[in-house]
Design an enzyme around this catalytic site. Structure first.
Site, PDB file in Angstrom:
ATOM      1  N   GLU A 263       0.838  -1.197   0.000  1.00  0.00           N
ATOM      2  CA  GLU A 263       0.000   0.000   0.000  1.00  0.00           C
ATOM      3  C   GLU A 263       0.876   1.253   0.000  1.00  0.00           C
ATOM      4  O   GLU A 263       1.946   1.246   0.612  1.00  0.00           O
ATOM      5  CB  GLU A 263      -0.921  -0.002   1.222  1.00  0.00           C
ATOM      6  CG  GLU A 263      -1.959  -1.118   1.206  1.00  0.00           C
ATOM      7  CD  GLU A 263      -2.929  -1.039   2.393  1.00  0.00           C
ATOM      8  OE1 GLU A 263      -2.815  -0.084   3.195  1.00  0.00           O
ATOM      9  OE2 GLU A 263      -3.783  -1.926   2.511  1.00  0.00           O
ATOM     10  N   HIS A 281      -8.285   1.122   1.721  1.00  0.00           N
ATOM     11  CA  HIS A 281      -8.034   1.118   3.171  1.00  0.00           C
ATOM     12  C   HIS A 281      -8.939   2.136   3.874  1.00  0.00           C
ATOM     13  O   HIS A 281      -8.469   3.056   4.556  1.00  0.00           O
ATOM     14  CB  HIS A 281      -6.561   1.402   3.472  1.00  0.00           C
ATOM     15  CG  HIS A 281      -6.116   0.786   4.774  1.00  0.00           C
ATOM     16  ND1 HIS A 281      -4.852   0.289   4.980  1.00  0.00           N
ATOM     17  CD2 HIS A 281      -6.770   0.589   5.947  1.00  0.00           C
ATOM     18  CE1 HIS A 281      -4.741  -0.185   6.214  1.00  0.00           C
ATOM     19  NE2 HIS A 281      -5.894  -0.010   6.813  1.00  0.00           N
TER      20      HIS A 281
END
Length: 528
Positions: A263, A281
């Site tokens: 990420e 997220h």
């Protein structure tokens, strides 16, 4: 007149946080968006630093923080804080481990509905003017089985919501006791029983050595055909290439992911798959959650700066100035005993019994107990710390008891940690050599004196000839250097233990060879 504590809020945070600091007697500056150089230049003026995820508190920034006493993270994750550097400088690092729980649980439920009714795909199609009503045939969640992998704070909220939707809930969690499972209305099962029964599987565990890649081609193969998988916990719990293969074959009907191995996820093997729902997220991204964590971190930091109260600290227990020098030698021993006991425990913990004998029995051992509980629970929980550990144990139905005895036994001071599970009771005993060097002195009733090192292999075995040679041969052929080799045995039971210190982590293949030796009852890789 002493000056007021000065706090810097370096990330965007709800304005009420600054008001809390002011109301509790702190001066506050709000400066979001600073460069690392700008933060380094000004941090020396502050006693407290309040952050979210954008600010990276590196060792360089910490070294420049001449007056900093506390770093507060509005949220759970502290990957953006160099905790060892902060600890070395005596800076308390706090987080707010429970402020995002409801929001994250609701996001998992939302992802489940998105999968069940193909909502993102149907929305996109309708926006394009296609009106493909017959294409998007969904499924009800009522009456379906939800498999929870992890049933802690967030998982139990998901369970509550799912039960309200009239789903059957199975829960796999080694730390979930039968009493707690009955209390929240779930059926406690082993992972092997959950996988083939669940229509939906949702993950609620931290990423660590035990959970990384736990959803892979082998575990997926055991799942029911047509299963739908949801992950709003941590990236890396799922082997993404294996999931894609299962989606392509149709064995997995759909997946909804809020977290990814890498990420921010600019590209991913699962992107573009018609049966995958992705979000960036967003688990903690609600107005309410951001307000909650901002207010909590402000309350905690102000209480510490003004009154000295410590809450949700990640790197220190509650210890008075008077007790600190007396307890210091026992802190490391307590940490090691708890970590050892936690790493060799696989089943749901029903009770933790701690006994303090000799000199330590006359001290204020509450911080030691909190440290032991924290390290026992830490292998499967990323939100537990030295301060909230007793509360976490209580909410999970784990009984904790302390016994004090100031009389000497074999050792001038010793600490015994007994873990009671559904299957067995284990006791680990440690002492201090020369009054300051932590040592294990007994493991599961077997005398075995050993120092704790970063990489260890623990073996419980039949007391028969050949084990030492076999283990040594396997490790030697595998290029593993043995730093220390300690043995102990009980003649009357025919049981022995072996504790090996290694220079490096033991690879899976070598560990499997050792674990499969005929004399070995149980083997564990340990990391400290």
């Amino acid at each position: 007149m002493s000056r007021k504590p000065k706090v810097l809020i370096s990330d965007k945070m709800n304005p009420l946080a600054a008001e809390i600091f002011k109301n509790k007697g702190c001066d506050v500056d709000v400066k979001p968006g600073m460069t690392p150089e700008e933060l380094t230049a000004c941090i020396g003026d502050y006693d407290g630093l309040a952050i979210r995820s954008a600010t990276k508190v590196t060792a360089d920034i910490i070294n420049a923080a001449k007056n900093l006493k506390v770093i507060g993270r509005a949220g759970i994750g502290v990957d953006n804080v160099d905790i060892p550097a902060a600890t070395e400088k005596g800076i308390v690092v706090m987080n707010t481990p429970f402020g995002n729980s409801i929001t994250t649980a609701e996001h998992a439920i939302a992802l489940m509905f998105a999968l069940a009714r193909q909502l993102p795909q149907a929305s996109s199609s309708t926006h394009e003017g296609k009106w493909e009503k017959s294409k998007f045939m969904g499924t009800e969640v009522t009456g379906k089985t939800l498999g929870l992998i992890g049933c802690g704070n967030i998982g139990s909220i998901v369970a509550d919501r799912a039960l309200g939707l009239k789903m059957k809930v199975l829960a796999y969690d080694p730390f979930l006791t039968p009493e707690r499972a009955e209390e929240i209305g779930v059926t406690k099962v082993e992972l092997e029983a959950l996988l083939p029964e669940a229509d939906f599987i949702t993950l609620h565990v931290p990423k660590n050595d035990k959970t990384a890649g736990m959803i892979n081609k082998d575990t997926i193969a055991k799942m029911k055909k047509g299963v739908k998988i949801i992950n709003a916990a941590r990236g890396g719990l799922i082997v993404e290439a294996d999931l894609k293969e299962a989606l392509d074959s149709g064995h997995v009907a759909g997946a909804a992911l809020d977290v990814f191995e890498v990420e921010p996820a600019k590209e991913n093997v699962l992107f573009g798959h018609e049966n995958v729902v992705c979000t960036p997220h967003l688990g903690a991204s609600t107005t309410e959650a951001q307000v909650n964590v901002a207010l909590q971190v402000a309350e905690q930091m102000a209480d510490y700066l003004v009154d000295g109260a410590v809450m949700n600290a990640l790197n220190m227990p509650s210890i008075s100035a008077e007790d600190a020098p007396k307890l210091k030698p026992y802190m490391k021993l307590s940490e090691q005993l708890g970590s050892f006991a936690g790493q060799i425990t696989d089943n749901a913990i029903q009770g933790i019994e701690i006994r303090y004998d000799g000199t330590v029995g006359g001290l204020n051992t509450k911080p030691l107990t909190a440290l032991i509980i924290c390290n026992v629970l830490r292998p499967l929980m990323d939100s537990v710390n030295m301060v909230n550990a007793p509360m976490v144990a209580e909410t999970r139905g784990i009984s904790v008891s302390e016994t004090h005895n100031t009389a000497y036994n074999q050792w001038r001071s010793s600490i015994s940690v007994t873990i009671k599970t559904e299957e067995r009771t284990r006791t680990i005993v440690g002492s201090l050599f020369t009054g300051k060097e932590p040592r294990l002195v007994e493991i599961e009733g077997v005398p075995c004196e050993a120092a704790i090192t970063p990489h260890m292999l623990f073996i419980r075995n039949d007391d028969k000839p050949g084990l030492i040679g076999s283990v040594g041969t396997i490790l030697g052929k595998g290029g593993q250097n043995i730093a220390d080799f300690r043995l102990g045995r009980q003649k009357d039971t025919g049981t022995a233990v072996c504790l090996i210190s290694l220079d490096a982590p033991l690879p899976d293949a070598l560990f499997d060879e050792v674990a499969n030796l005929p004399q070995v009852q149980n083997a564990k890789r340990l990391k400290f």
